[in-house]
Design a protein around this motif. Structure first.
Motif, mmCIF file in Angstrom:
data_model
loop_
_atom_site.group_PDB
_atom_site.id
_atom_site.type_symbol
_atom_site.label_atom_id
_atom_site.label_comp_id
_atom_site.label_asym_id
_atom_site.label_seq_id
_atom_site.Cartn_x
_atom_site.Cartn_y
_atom_site.Cartn_z
ATOM 1 N N TYR A 65 0.803 -1.209 -0.059
ATOM 2 C CA TYR A 65 0.083 -0.037 -0.007
ATOM 3 C C TYR A 65 0.922 1.242 -0.233
ATOM 4 C CZ TYR A 65 -4.206 -2.904 0.564
ATOM 5 O OH TYR A 65 -5.042 -3.787 0.267
ATOM 6 N N PHE A 66 0.371 2.324 -0.598
ATOM 7 C CA PHE A 66 1.047 3.524 -0.676
ATOM 8 C C PHE A 66 -0.008 4.844 -0.601
ATOM 9 C CE2 PHE A 66 3.042 0.502 -3.385
ATOM 10 C CZ PHE A 66 4.452 0.641 -3.431
ATOM 11 N N VAL A 67 0.281 5.744 -0.123
ATOM 12 C CA VAL A 67 -0.213 6.996 -0.088
ATOM 13 C C VAL A 67 0.470 8.030 -1.022
ATOM 14 C CG1 VAL A 67 -1.076 8.994 1.367
ATOM 15 C CG2 VAL A 67 -1.503 6.769 2.180
ATOM 16 N N MET A 100 -9.007 2.141 6.512
ATOM 17 C CA MET A 100 -9.295 2.250 8.041
ATOM 18 C C MET A 100 -8.272 1.733 8.810
ATOM 19 S SD MET A 100 -10.973 3.821 10.322
ATOM 20 C CE MET A 100 -12.513 4.650 9.756
ATOM 21 N N GLU A 101 -7.987 0.563 8.413
ATOM 22 C CA GLU A 101 -7.093 -0.469 9.221
ATOM 23 C C GLU A 101 -5.677 0.266 9.322
ATOM 24 O OE1 GLU A 101 -4.944 -4.698 8.980
ATOM 25 O OE2 GLU A 101 -6.954 -4.354 7.913
ATOM 26 N N TYR A 102 -5.193 0.713 8.374
ATOM 27 C CA TYR A 102 -3.974 1.075 8.170
ATOM 28 C C TYR A 102 -3.815 2.722 8.486
ATOM 29 C CZ TYR A 102 -2.724 -3.089 5.737
ATOM 30 O OH TYR A 102 -2.474 -4.422 5.201
ATOM 31 N N LEU A 103 -4.696 3.460 8.077
ATOM 32 C CA LEU A 103 -4.674 5.028 8.379
ATOM 33 C C LEU A 103 -5.506 5.430 9.471
ATOM 34 C CD1 LEU A 103 -4.350 6.036 4.460
ATOM 35 C CD2 LEU A 103 -2.343 5.533 5.992
ATOM 36 N N GLY A 104 -6.697 4.884 9.545
ATOM 37 C CA GLY A 104 -7.539 5.070 10.682
ATOM 38 C C GLY A 104 -8.538 6.228 9.893
ATOM 39 N N VAL A 105 -8.600 6.165 8.818
ATOM 40 C CA VAL A 105 -9.725 7.198 8.221
ATOM 41 C C VAL A 105 -10.400 6.667 7.263
ATOM 42 C CG1 VAL A 105 -8.043 9.126 8.299
ATOM 43 C CG2 VAL A 105 -7.960 7.961 6.291
ATOM 44 N N ALA A 106 -11.620 7.110 6.826
ATOM 45 C CA ALA A 106 -12.577 6.783 6.101
ATOM 46 C C ALA A 106 -12.220 7.398 4.578
ATOM 47 C CB ALA A 106 -14.080 7.093 6.483
ATOM 48 N N PRO A 107 -12.911 6.875 3.442
ATOM 49 C CA PRO A 107 -12.836 7.436 2.211
ATOM 50 C C PRO A 107 -13.204 8.864 2.334
ATOM 51 C CG PRO A 107 -13.631 5.249 1.880
ATOM 52 C CD PRO A 107 -13.568 5.561 3.355
ATOM 53 N N GLY A 108 -12.663 9.793 1.763
ATOM 54 C CA GLY A 108 -12.895 11.279 1.605
ATOM 55 C C GLY A 108 -12.086 12.113 2.670
ATOM 56 N N SER A 109 -11.242 11.275 3.616
ATOM 57 C CA SER A 109 -10.347 11.800 4.719
ATOM 58 C C SER A 109 -9.037 11.313 4.406
ATOM 59 C CB SER A 109 -10.944 11.337 5.990
ATOM 60 O OG SER A 109 -12.294 11.931 6.103
ATOM 61 N N THR A 111 -5.289 11.229 4.048
ATOM 62 C CA THR A 111 -4.455 12.152 4.515
ATOM 63 C C THR A 111 -2.922 11.553 4.770
ATOM 64 O OG1 THR A 111 -3.929 13.817 5.986
ATOM 65 C CG2 THR A 111 -4.904 12.096 6.916
ATOM 66 N N VAL A 112 -1.983 12.430 4.537
ATOM 67 C CA VAL A 112 -0.570 12.106 4.779
ATOM 68 C C VAL A 112 -0.407 11.794 6.323
ATOM 69 C CG1 VAL A 112 0.345 14.323 4.874
ATOM 70 C CG2 VAL A 112 1.799 12.429 4.441
ATOM 71 N N PHE A 113 -1.285 12.544 7.113
ATOM 72 C CA PHE A 113 -1.024 12.422 8.414
ATOM 73 C C PHE A 113 -1.480 11.163 9.068
ATOM 74 C CE2 PHE A 113 -1.764 17.503 8.124
ATOM 75 C CZ PHE A 113 -0.264 17.586 8.272
ATOM 76 N N GLY A 114 -2.303 10.279 8.238
ATOM 77 C CA GLY A 114 -2.800 9.013 8.454
ATOM 78 C C GLY A 114 -1.484 8.233 8.889
ATOM 79 N N ALA A 115 -0.358 8.618 8.619
ATOM 80 C CA ALA A 115 0.971 7.876 9.056
ATOM 81 C C ALA A 115 0.750 7.405 10.481
ATOM 82 C CB ALA A 115 2.213 8.583 8.514
ATOM 83 N N ILE A 116 0.220 8.597 11.286
ATOM 84 C CA ILE A 116 0.424 8.262 12.899
ATOM 85 C C ILE A 116 -0.385 7.004 13.226
ATOM 86 C CG2 ILE A 116 -1.856 9.627 13.077
ATOM 87 C CD1 ILE A 116 -0.085 10.928 15.645
ATOM 88 N N HIS A 140 -5.807 17.129 5.677
ATOM 89 C CA HIS A 140 -6.772 16.697 6.971
ATOM 90 C C HIS A 140 -6.145 16.299 7.768
ATOM 91 C CE1 HIS A 140 -10.168 17.737 4.205
ATOM 92 N NE2 HIS A 140 -9.772 16.760 3.369
ATOM 93 N N PRO A 141 -6.517 16.632 9.138
ATOM 94 C CA PRO A 141 -5.920 16.091 10.570
ATOM 95 C C PRO A 141 -6.908 14.991 10.978
ATOM 96 C CG PRO A 141 -7.513 17.934 10.963
ATOM 97 C CD PRO A 141 -7.269 17.830 9.507
ATOM 98 N N LEU A 142 -6.859 13.803 10.091
ATOM 99 C CA LEU A 142 -7.436 12.567 10.218
ATOM 100 C C LEU A 142 -9.136 12.842 10.198
ATOM 101 C CD1 LEU A 142 -5.177 11.573 13.227
ATOM 102 C CD2 LEU A 142 -4.854 11.043 10.943
ATOM 103 N N SER A 143 -9.549 13.721 9.623
ATOM 104 C CA SER A 143 -10.893 13.869 9.430
ATOM 105 C C SER A 143 -11.219 14.903 8.517
ATOM 106 C CB SER A 143 -11.780 14.226 10.624
ATOM 107 O OG SER A 143 -11.413 15.352 11.083
ATOM 108 N N ASN A 144 -12.169 14.968 7.389
ATOM 109 C CA ASN A 144 -12.263 15.739 6.556
ATOM 110 C C ASN A 144 -12.947 17.391 6.851
ATOM 111 O OD1 ASN A 144 -14.760 14.991 6.614
ATOM 112 N ND2 ASN A 144 -14.764 14.205 4.306
ATOM 113 N N ASP A 145 -13.133 17.502 8.210
ATOM 114 C CA ASP A 145 -14.001 18.656 8.628
ATOM 115 C C ASP A 145 -12.735 19.720 9.063
ATOM 116 O OD1 ASP A 145 -13.479 17.450 10.805
ATOM 117 O OD2 ASP A 145 -15.308 17.519 11.772
#
Length: 173
Positions: A65-67, A100-109, A111-116, A140-145
């Motif tokens: 997987y890649f971002v 969701m498993e790897y980045l902890g985010v849903a589609p539309g969110s 983010t490179v910050f998902g590396a955390i 996005h800080p793990l959410s798209n809002d």
């Protein structure tokens, strides 16, 4: 043990900000209505300075997987990018469950910050060379809002602190 290992998964935006603070990374976050596409986020350009990003969560034929993080209006040739990033064969979009498993985010969110949240190092983060010419980068800080701004150098420090050595490559047309 590195500091990231003690954070619960997936990390909340608040824990993400605290992690940046602990690293001494200056950041500014602006909340806004949820945006799911680059087109929806155009209205924020005048309010949030810096380069705005588009992030693609992709996988290769060997389920690596890649971002890919690029400028919002850049074009990525998904039929050829595998040659640049070292993927096995052409890439396709990763499944939402893996996102969701790897980045902890849903589609539309995405983010490179998902590396955390990628504590096991399942994802390779690729930053486009053109994006990295900008001093200030937004994601996005793990959410798209919301949108968080950090410096280019601090983005690299953040990724390293999460155990990821990003690839800085020319992945856009």
């Amino acid at each position: 043990m590195n500091d990231i290992a003690i954070l619960p998964a997936p990390t909340t935006p608040e824990a993400f900000y605290a992690f940046l603070d602990k690293l001494g990374i200056a950041h500014k976050t602006r909340t806004h209505a949820p945006v799911f596409t680059v087109a929806e986020s155009v209205s924020l350009r005048d309010e949030i300075p810096g380069a705005h990003t588009k992030n693609l969560f992709v996988k290769d034929k060997k389920d690596r997987y890649f971002v890919l993080t690029v400028e919002e209006n850049a074009t990525v040739d998904l039929k050829a990018v595998h040659k640049v990033i070292g993927a096995s064969g052409r890439v396709s979009f990763g499944r939402p469950e893996k996102m969701m498993e790897y980045l902890g985010v849903a589609p539309g969110s995405v983010t490179v910050f998902g590396a955390i949240n990628d504590r096991a190092g399942n994802v390779t983060f690729v930053l486009d060379e053109d994006l990295m010419k900008h001093e200030l980068i937004n994601g996005h800080p793990l959410s798209n809002d919301a949108t968080t701004s950090v410096s280019r150098d601090d983005l690299l420090r953040f990724l390293e602190a999460t155990g990821h050595t990003p690839l800085v490559l020319k992945v856009t047309d």
